[in-house]
Design a protein around this motif. Structure first.
Motif, PDB file in Angstrom:
ATOM      1  N   LEU A 194       0.830  -1.204   0.000  1.00 32.97           N
ATOM      2  CA  LEU A 194       0.000   0.000   0.000  1.00 32.97           C
ATOM      3  C   LEU A 194       0.867   1.258   0.000  1.00 32.97           C
ATOM      4  N   LYS A 195       0.558   2.176  -0.941  1.00 36.73           N
ATOM      5  CA  LYS A 195       1.318   3.428  -1.049  1.00 36.73           C
ATOM      6  C   LYS A 195       0.444   4.674  -0.943  1.00 36.73           C
ATOM      7  N   GLY A 196      -0.885   4.508  -0.995  1.00 33.44           N
ATOM      8  CA  GLY A 196      -1.716   5.696  -0.888  1.00 33.44           C
ATOM      9  C   GLY A 196      -3.197   5.411  -0.951  1.00 33.44           C
ATOM     10  N   LEU A 197      -3.980   6.373  -0.468  1.00 35.02           N
ATOM     11  CA  LEU A 197      -5.444   6.296  -0.457  1.00 35.02           C
ATOM     12  C   LEU A 197      -6.001   7.591  -1.025  1.00 35.02           C
ATOM     13  N   ALA A 198      -6.968   7.487  -1.924  1.00 37.66           N
ATOM     14  CA  ALA A 198      -7.592   8.680  -2.513  1.00 37.66           C
ATOM     15  C   ALA A 198      -9.102   8.560  -2.435  1.00 37.66           C
ATOM     16  N   ILE A 199      -9.745   9.601  -1.909  1.00 44.58           N
ATOM     17  CA  ILE A 199     -11.197   9.610  -1.746  1.00 44.58           C
ATOM     18  C   ILE A 199     -11.778  10.795  -2.498  1.00 44.58           C
ATOM     19  N   GLY A 200     -12.710  10.522  -3.402  1.00 46.37           N
ATOM     20  CA  GLY A 200     -13.386  11.572  -4.136  1.00 46.37           C
ATOM     21  C   GLY A 200     -14.804  11.778  -3.643  1.00 46.37           C
ATOM     22  N   ASN A 201     -15.151  13.006  -3.273  1.00 39.40           N
ATOM     23  CA  ASN A 201     -16.512  13.331  -2.833  1.00 39.40           C
ATOM     24  C   ASN A 201     -17.035  12.277  -1.868  1.00 39.40           C
ATOM     25  N   GLY A 202     -16.266  12.043  -0.811  1.00 43.45           N
ATOM     26  CA  GLY A 202     -16.564  10.936   0.073  1.00 43.45           C
ATOM     27  C   GLY A 202     -17.499  11.268   1.223  1.00 43.45           C
ATOM     28  N   LEU A 203     -18.279  10.261   1.621  1.00 41.88           N
ATOM     29  CA  LEU A 203     -19.020  10.311   2.884  1.00 41.88           C
ATOM     30  C   LEU A 203     -18.142   9.583   3.895  1.00 41.88           C
ATOM     31  N   THR A 204     -17.443  10.333   4.727  1.00 44.10           N
ATOM     32  CA  THR A 204     -16.458   9.762   5.635  1.00 44.10           C
ATOM     33  C   THR A 204     -16.821   9.991   7.096  1.00 44.10           C
ATOM     34  N   ASP A 205     -17.251  11.206   7.409  1.00 45.74           N
ATOM     35  CA  ASP A 205     -17.632  11.567   8.777  1.00 45.74           C
ATOM     36  C   ASP A 205     -19.025  12.200   8.728  1.00 45.74           C
ATOM     37  N   PRO A 206     -20.061  11.372   8.586  1.00 43.12           N
ATOM     38  CA  PRO A 206     -21.395  11.862   8.236  1.00 43.12           C
ATOM     39  C   PRO A 206     -21.974  12.934   9.150  1.00 43.12           C
ATOM     40  N   VAL A 207     -21.807  12.795  10.461  1.00 48.03           N
ATOM     41  CA  VAL A 207     -22.393  13.776  11.382  1.00 48.03           C
ATOM     42  C   VAL A 207     -21.832  15.164  11.114  1.00 48.03           C
ATOM     43  N   ALA A 208     -20.525  15.260  10.978  1.00 48.88           N
ATOM     44  CA  ALA A 208     -19.910  16.555  10.690  1.00 48.88           C
ATOM     45  C   ALA A 208     -20.348  17.074   9.328  1.00 48.88           C
ATOM     46  N   GLN A 209     -20.479  16.187   8.370  1.00 48.67           N
ATOM     47  CA  GLN A 209     -20.765  16.609   7.004  1.00 48.67           C
ATOM     48  C   GLN A 209     -22.185  17.134   6.825  1.00 48.67           C
ATOM     49  N   ILE A 210     -23.165  16.449   7.420  1.00 51.01           N
ATOM     50  CA  ILE A 210     -24.534  16.921   7.199  1.00 51.01           C
ATOM     51  C   ILE A 210     -24.808  18.228   7.934  1.00 51.01           C
ATOM     52  N   LYS A 211     -24.006  18.545   8.944  1.00 52.33           N
ATOM     53  CA  LYS A 211     -24.168  19.824   9.636  1.00 52.33           C
ATOM     54  C   LYS A 211     -23.871  21.026   8.733  1.00 52.33           C
ATOM     55  N   THR A 212     -23.202  20.772   7.601  1.00 54.48           N
ATOM     56  CA  THR A 212     -22.828  21.874   6.701  1.00 54.48           C
ATOM     57  C   THR A 212     -23.876  22.140   5.628  1.00 54.48           C
ATOM     58  N   TYR A 213     -24.858  21.273   5.480  1.00 57.13           N
ATOM     59  CA  TYR A 213     -25.783  21.382   4.353  1.00 57.13           C
ATOM     60  C   TYR A 213     -26.515  22.725   4.337  1.00 57.13           C
ATOM     61  N   ALA A 214     -27.142  23.083   5.450  1.00 54.58           N
ATOM     62  CA  ALA A 214     -27.993  24.271   5.475  1.00 54.58           C
ATOM     63  C   ALA A 214     -27.206  25.545   5.179  1.00 54.58           C
ATOM     64  N   VAL A 215     -26.078  25.705   5.850  1.00 52.33           N
ATOM     65  CA  VAL A 215     -25.305  26.932   5.651  1.00 52.33           C
ATOM     66  C   VAL A 215     -24.715  26.989   4.253  1.00 52.33           C
ATOM     67  N   ASN A 216     -24.291  25.852   3.731  1.00 52.56           N
ATOM     68  CA  ASN A 216     -23.741  25.817   2.376  1.00 52.56           C
ATOM     69  C   ASN A 216     -24.791  26.196   1.341  1.00 52.56           C
ATOM     70  N   LEU A 217     -25.972  25.647   1.483  1.00 49.50           N
ATOM     71  CA  LEU A 217     -27.065  25.965   0.562  1.00 49.50           C
ATOM     72  C   LEU A 217     -27.479  27.430   0.667  1.00 49.50           C
ATOM     73  N   TYR A 218     -27.491  27.936   1.894  1.00 48.53           N
ATOM     74  CA  TYR A 218     -27.906  29.329   2.105  1.00 48.53           C
ATOM     75  C   TYR A 218     -26.939  30.301   1.435  1.00 48.53           C
ATOM     76  N   TYR A 219     -25.665  30.103   1.671  1.00 47.57           N
ATOM     77  CA  TYR A 219     -24.688  31.032   1.113  1.00 47.57           C
ATOM     78  C   TYR A 219     -24.444  30.787  -0.383  1.00 47.57           C
TER      79      TYR A 219
END
Length: 444
Positions: A194-219
């Motif tokens: 193993l030499k590396g890991l690459a994640i594209g548009n990943g769901l990795t830490d769901p609780v933290a991620q969904i907390k951003t939806y409202a503010v991101n959509l608003y702005y």
């Protein structure tokens, strides 16, 4: 009488010519055929096998025994990596019609070997002998992936020392760190280099991620203040359920939140704000269910291909809201990690990823957060995105792309993955101030 054979010969030749001309061209040109494809039996699960399609490097810059091997995992949970193969980063893709394969100008197997795995078993063409064999958590996913890759290496003498990079998108934001964590922690001296890991548009830490939806959509101007408040309340329901370890209910609440966002915005897809219709991944389903495609890939003609398995999705419902961040934290201390997102993705995009990245428990975090975010320009001098890098962590925001980055920006995505693997351009040790062949430059 002596002229009859001549007439007969002419007629026969004409009939043969007409019949040959009437034959349709093959669906898969010779160049579109995989180098190898088939099944990798999972020995602890008798009768269960993981389907794979492998494409050797087109123009390797090193001897094949040393040529990097890039492994691609699709998300879902429960979606087939043949979507990635024939719609995103494989050498030939279906873009407009299921009966017409087009050469991919940004195929990821230009310099590297490219291996697509239908993970977990029960997905795509992979076979699960019984439902009990299908993983339901990331530990089991990692165990199966490791067994499958070891089997692939064993079947291909000369591959045992090839450097391996696991890549994937969306729900593979958990699969990729899971297999990386497993190898680094439990199989550091095993067969997989193993030499590396690459994640594209990943769901990795769901609780933290969904907390951003409202503010991101608003702005972004997609919802107003009243709708923002509604979304924040919906977000908190899922978060509260997750904190109470009511995992299935938390996952259901997240899906309800996404449906609410879809209704509020009226967008064709949350995966790309610029699209007037959803991504045409249905074309891959049509292609994979054609007899010729099954013959070429080495699967049974009776196999029925589905883009995503509802059964597997349901089995993973308890896993959806659980975090894989600790696996990334462990990995980034020991191997290279790339996190990239298309900037037009509202679901698993830049803001949601940065939210959990900045809370990582990692010795290099402070230096990463203070590192300059550099402008990436393509070979034509057009802004292709932004790159921030420090230590073993790289973060790329890809301009003009949504959830399916390789589909939206084929050549740019290929340049990104090549430069990251090879450690050159904006991923190298020095800042590059002039245009380089791959297209990665620093803004002046």
């Amino acid at each position: 009488m002596e002229h009859v054979p001549t007439v007969f010969f002419l007629l026969s030749t004409l009939l043969i010519a007409v019949s040959v001309e009437s034959l349709p061209p093959p669906l898969f040109p010779d160049e579109a055929l995989p180098t190898k494809s088939g099944y990798l039996p999972l020995k602890p699960a008798p009768g269960s096998s993981m389907f794979y399609a492998f494409y050797e490097a087109q123009k390797p810059t090193s001897p094949l025994p040393d040529t990097p091997l890039v492994v691609w995992l699709q998300g879902g949970p429960g979606c087939s990596s043949m979507i990635g193969n024939f719609y995103e980063l494989g050498p030939w893709r279906v873009m407009s019609r299921a009966t017409e394969l087009e050469r991919n100008p940004g195929a990821w197997n230009r310099l590297f070997g490219l291996l697509f795995l239908d993970n977990p078993i029960g997905v795509g063409f992979s076979i699960a002998a019984s439902e009990e064999h299908i993983p339901t958590n990331q530990r089991q996913v990692a165990e199966h992936l490791y067994l499958a890759l070891v089997e692939f290496l064993d079947q291909n003498p000369g591959f045992e020392n090839r450097p391996v990079y696991f890549t994937g998108e969306s729900y593979a934001g958990k699969y990729v760190p899971a297999i990386g964590y497993y190898i680094l922690k439990e199989k550091p001296n095993g067969k997989v280099k193993l030499k590396g890991l690459a994640i594209g548009n990943g769901l990795t830490d769901p609780v933290a991620q969904i907390k951003t939806y409202a503010v991101n959509l608003y702005y972004s101007g997609l919802v107003n203040a009243k709708q923002k408040n509604q979304l924040e309340k919906a977000q908190e329901i899922s978060v509260a359920l997750a904190k109470s370890r009511k995992w299935r209910e938390a996952a259901d609440a997240r899906y309800e939140l996404l449906a609410l966002i879809g209704n509020m915005t009226g967008l064709a897809t949350l995966f790309n704000t610029a699209r007037s219709e959803p991504y045409r991944t249905d074309l891959v389903v049509d292609l994979m269910n054609k007899r010729e495609a099954k013959r070429v890939l080495g699967v049974s003609e009776t196999a029925r291909f589905e883009e995503c398995s509802d059964d597997v999705d349901d089995l993973f419902r308890e896993d959806v809201m659980k975090s894989a961040k600790f696996m990334v934290e462990y990995a980034v201390e020991r191997t290279n990690v790339l996190l990239y997102q298309g900037m037009l993705d509202l679901q698993d995009g830049v803001v949601s990823t940065e939210e959990w990245m900045r809370t990582m428990k990692w010795s290099g975090l402070e230096m990463f957060l203070s590192a300059e975010r550099r402008v990436w320009k393509d070979s034509e001098g057009v802004v292709a995105g932004y790159v921030q890098r420090s230590g073993k962590l790289s973060h790329v925001a890809v301009s003009g792309a949504g959830h399916f980055v390789p589909s939206d920006k084929a050549v740019n995505s290929r340049d990104m993955i090549e430069d990251w693997v090879l450690g050159r351009g904006l991923f190298g040790g020095e800042v590059v101030k002039q245009t380089i062949s791959s297209g990665f430059t620093e803004s002046s």
